[in-house]
Design a protein around this motif. Structure first.
Motif, PDB file in Angstrom:
ATOM      1  N   VAL A   4       0.843  -1.203   0.000  1.00 55.52           N
ATOM      2  CA  VAL A   4       0.000   0.000   0.000  1.00 55.52           C
ATOM      3  C   VAL A   4       0.872   1.245   0.000  1.00 55.52           C
ATOM      4  N   ASP A   5       1.939   1.211   0.794  1.00 61.08           N
ATOM      5  CA  ASP A   5       2.855   2.343   0.884  1.00 61.08           C
ATOM      6  C   ASP A   5       3.459   2.671  -0.481  1.00 61.08           C
TER       7      ASP A   5
ATOM      8  N   ASP B 124      13.042  10.701  14.189  1.00 55.13           N
ATOM      9  CA  ASP B 124      14.273  11.485  14.154  1.00 55.13           C
ATOM     10  C   ASP B 124      15.258  11.013  15.215  1.00 55.13           C
ATOM     11  N   ALA B 125      14.727  10.512  16.346  1.00 55.71           N
ATOM     12  CA  ALA B 125      15.599  10.027  17.414  1.00 55.71           C
ATOM     13  C   ALA B 125      16.277   8.714  17.053  1.00 55.71           C
ATOM     14  N   GLY B 126      15.695   7.977  16.107  1.00 55.67           N
ATOM     15  CA  GLY B 126      16.259   6.722  15.653  1.00 55.67           C
ATOM     16  C   GLY B 126      17.003   6.901  14.349  1.00 55.67           C
ATOM     17  N   PRO B 127      17.099   5.862  13.556  1.00 55.77           N
ATOM     18  CA  PRO B 127      17.820   5.959  12.275  1.00 55.77           C
ATOM     19  C   PRO B 127      17.079   6.737  11.200  1.00 55.77           C
ATOM     20  N   ASP B 128      15.832   7.142  11.460  1.00 58.92           N
ATOM     21  CA  ASP B 128      15.038   7.939  10.535  1.00 58.92           C
ATOM     22  C   ASP B 128      14.937   7.268   9.157  1.00 58.92           C
ATOM     23  N   LEU B 129      14.566   5.982   9.190  1.00 61.22           N
ATOM     24  CA  LEU B 129      14.410   5.220   7.962  1.00 61.22           C
ATOM     25  C   LEU B 129      13.027   5.477   7.365  1.00 61.22           C
ATOM     26  N   SER B 130      12.867   5.179   6.102  1.00 57.78           N
ATOM     27  CA  SER B 130      11.547   5.285   5.494  1.00 57.78           C
ATOM     28  C   SER B 130      10.645   4.161   5.998  1.00 57.78           C
ATOM     29  N   LYS B 131       9.331   4.403   5.884  1.00 64.08           N
ATOM     30  CA  LYS B 131       8.389   3.356   6.287  1.00 64.08           C
ATOM     31  C   LYS B 131       8.615   2.092   5.476  1.00 64.08           C
ATOM     32  N   ALA B 132       8.898   2.262   4.182  1.00 60.87           N
ATOM     33  CA  ALA B 132       9.110   1.098   3.316  1.00 60.87           C
ATOM     34  C   ALA B 132      10.310   0.277   3.787  1.00 60.87           C
TER      35      ALA B 132
END
Length: 459
Positions: A194-195, A296-304
């Motif tokens: 869906v993403d 932002d506090a984590g690795p800031d990865l994409s949802k995918a």
């Protein structure tokens, strides 16, 4: 004294003759039971997990927009905890009916309840449309999901364990245990599709895209009901009913819960302690880590990326679940679980020390490592808990113990993890999980190995 992994062997002598048609029918029924137990838990946990994914990615905006980003995320994750309060309710209610009227009919009811609740969540209007009624209805439907899952696990494991040959009970009991791994992979894959189709930040995703995984549950429900209705009641339960009828006793028994708490309350409490870190590992990995990975506090990865890593991690879970379940037939359920927890105590600390590197590789390795450790202890649990309880209240005993662990490990740990990480960094989450793993290790050590009588009642 060495733990015995299965029922005592038959006396020496020639094996009784089994006609080929009977053997063929027995094998076919075992395959059907394996598919039914796995399909049922897969569907139940798919429905359960798509909620967790949506709670991390979508629900703060859709159902709690007035609270602000941080408070909305906390409120959304708090609705996850509602299901864990409901799960013991489901265990008590479904255990009562499962011990009185049989495993099959109760499992059909849990599947229907979960499927209907999940589809209704997918149809629920947003808070912008109906106001405060939206989060209230969401909470009620989440409670219904919790009741369904609370009654599902014990029944599905009994379906497999009470059909399985004694020497292969660990093998057959892994089929319902694979439900979480397959359900997680399906949930992550559906959201990922869906993403990709509508765009990760598009208005379409927040408007209708997130609803698609929930509505897909209707098709899964139809398949699950077809498979589950094709399975007969377990031989162990049919034998129990016949024995009661022959003795002139009430068929079915009246209050299984009363007998359980009078005879085996210790096993219920220690069983809950055994399972606490399993719930914590799983829901920290699937709920907290999903939110952390995209922040932002984590690795800031994409949802995918996070969803793709979830699919890889579910494969690690499936592999360790299968391996540990098979090994438990040879080395014993309790011993295998103890080894899993002995590895988990230092393992989670090391994994969270690594994840503080804030790279996608470190995040993915930590996610796969957490679920891999989870699978080592989780694989044998499907055979071990049923072996602990007498058949008269086995559904109630296994279900209540399982869901007691869910309250502390599944409802509280993800919320505490978020607060600890905000205050002290991700390493504090590893320390929390290590403490819960130690609790589960001590609870398992305090449990007695399954008795020969309980194992024989499963045969």
């Amino acid at each position: 004294m060495a733990e015995r992994a299965s029922a005592p062997p038959h006396p020496p002598g020639p094996e009784p003759r089994v006609d080929e048609p009977d053997r063929h029918e027995s094998s076919r029924q075992l395959r059907r039971v394996a598919v039914a137990s796995c399909a049922g838990t897969t569907i139940e946990f798919y429905d359960f997990f798509i909620y967790g994914t949506a709670a991390a990615l979508v629900f703060p905006t859709v159902f709690f927009p007035a609270l602000g980003d941080s408070a909305a995320t906390v409120a959304s994750l708090a609705t996850l905890g509602v299901a864990f309060v409901a799960r013991p309710v489901g265990a008590v209610v479904c255990g009562h009916f499962g011990d009185r009227f049989g495993r099959k009919n109760t499992l059909v009811a849990t599947l229907l309840l979960m499927g209907v609740a999940t589809v209704l969540i997918g149809l629920l209007p947003a808070a912008a449309t109906i106001g405060v009624g939206a989060p209230i209805a969401l909470t009620v439907l989440r409670f219904a999901q919790g009741v369904a899952v609370g009654g599902e696990w014990a029944g599905a494991t009994l379906l497999a364990a009470e059909y399985a040959p004694p020497a292969k009970r660990g093998l057959y009991a892994i089929f319902p245990q694979l439900g979480p791994a397959i359900g997680l992979a399906m949930a992550s894959a559906t959201f990922l599709a869906v993403d990709v189709a509508v765009g990760p930040s598009s208005p379409a995703f927040l408007d209708y895209g997130w609803r698609i995984p929930f509505l897909c549950s209707a098709a899964l429900l139809a398949v699950g009901l077809y498979v589950r209705l094709s399975v007969a009641e377990t031989p162990a339960f049919r034998k129990l009913l016949a024995e009661r009828e022959a003795r002139g006793e009430a068929v079915p028994a009246t209050v299984p819960l009363r007998a359980l708490m009078r005879a085996q309350w210790r096993e219920v409490l220690l069983g809950g302690g055994l399972l606490t870190v399993l719930f914590a590992l799983f829901y920290v990995a699937t709920a907290y880590m999903t939110a952390y990975g995209t922040s932002d506090a984590g690795p800031d990865l994409s949802k995918a990326t996070v969803l793709g890593l979830g699919i890889v991690a579910s494969a690690a879970l499936a592999i360790t679940t299968v391996a540990a379940g098979i090994l438990s037939d040879r080395y014993g359920r309790r011993r295998t679980i103890l080894v899993g927890y002995a590895l988990t105590v230092p393992g989670v600390v090391l994994l969270f020390a690594w994840v503080t590197g804030l790279s996608g590789v470190a995040f993915g390795a930590a996610l796969a490592g957490m679920l891999g450790l989870y699978g080592i202890a989780y694989g044998p649990v499907g055979a071990y808990l049923p072996e602990l309880f007498a058949i008269e209240y086995r559904y109630s005993g296994a279900g209540i113990a399982y869901n007691l662990g869910g309250i502390l490990g599944g409802a509280i740990a993800p919320l505490v993890a978020a607060a600890l990480a905000a205050a002290h960094g991700p390493m504090a989450v590893g320390v929390l999980l290590a403490g819960l793993a130690l609790l589960s290790l001590l609870s398992t050590a305090a449990l007695r190995p399954a008795t020969a009588v309980a194992r024989e009642q499963l045969s």
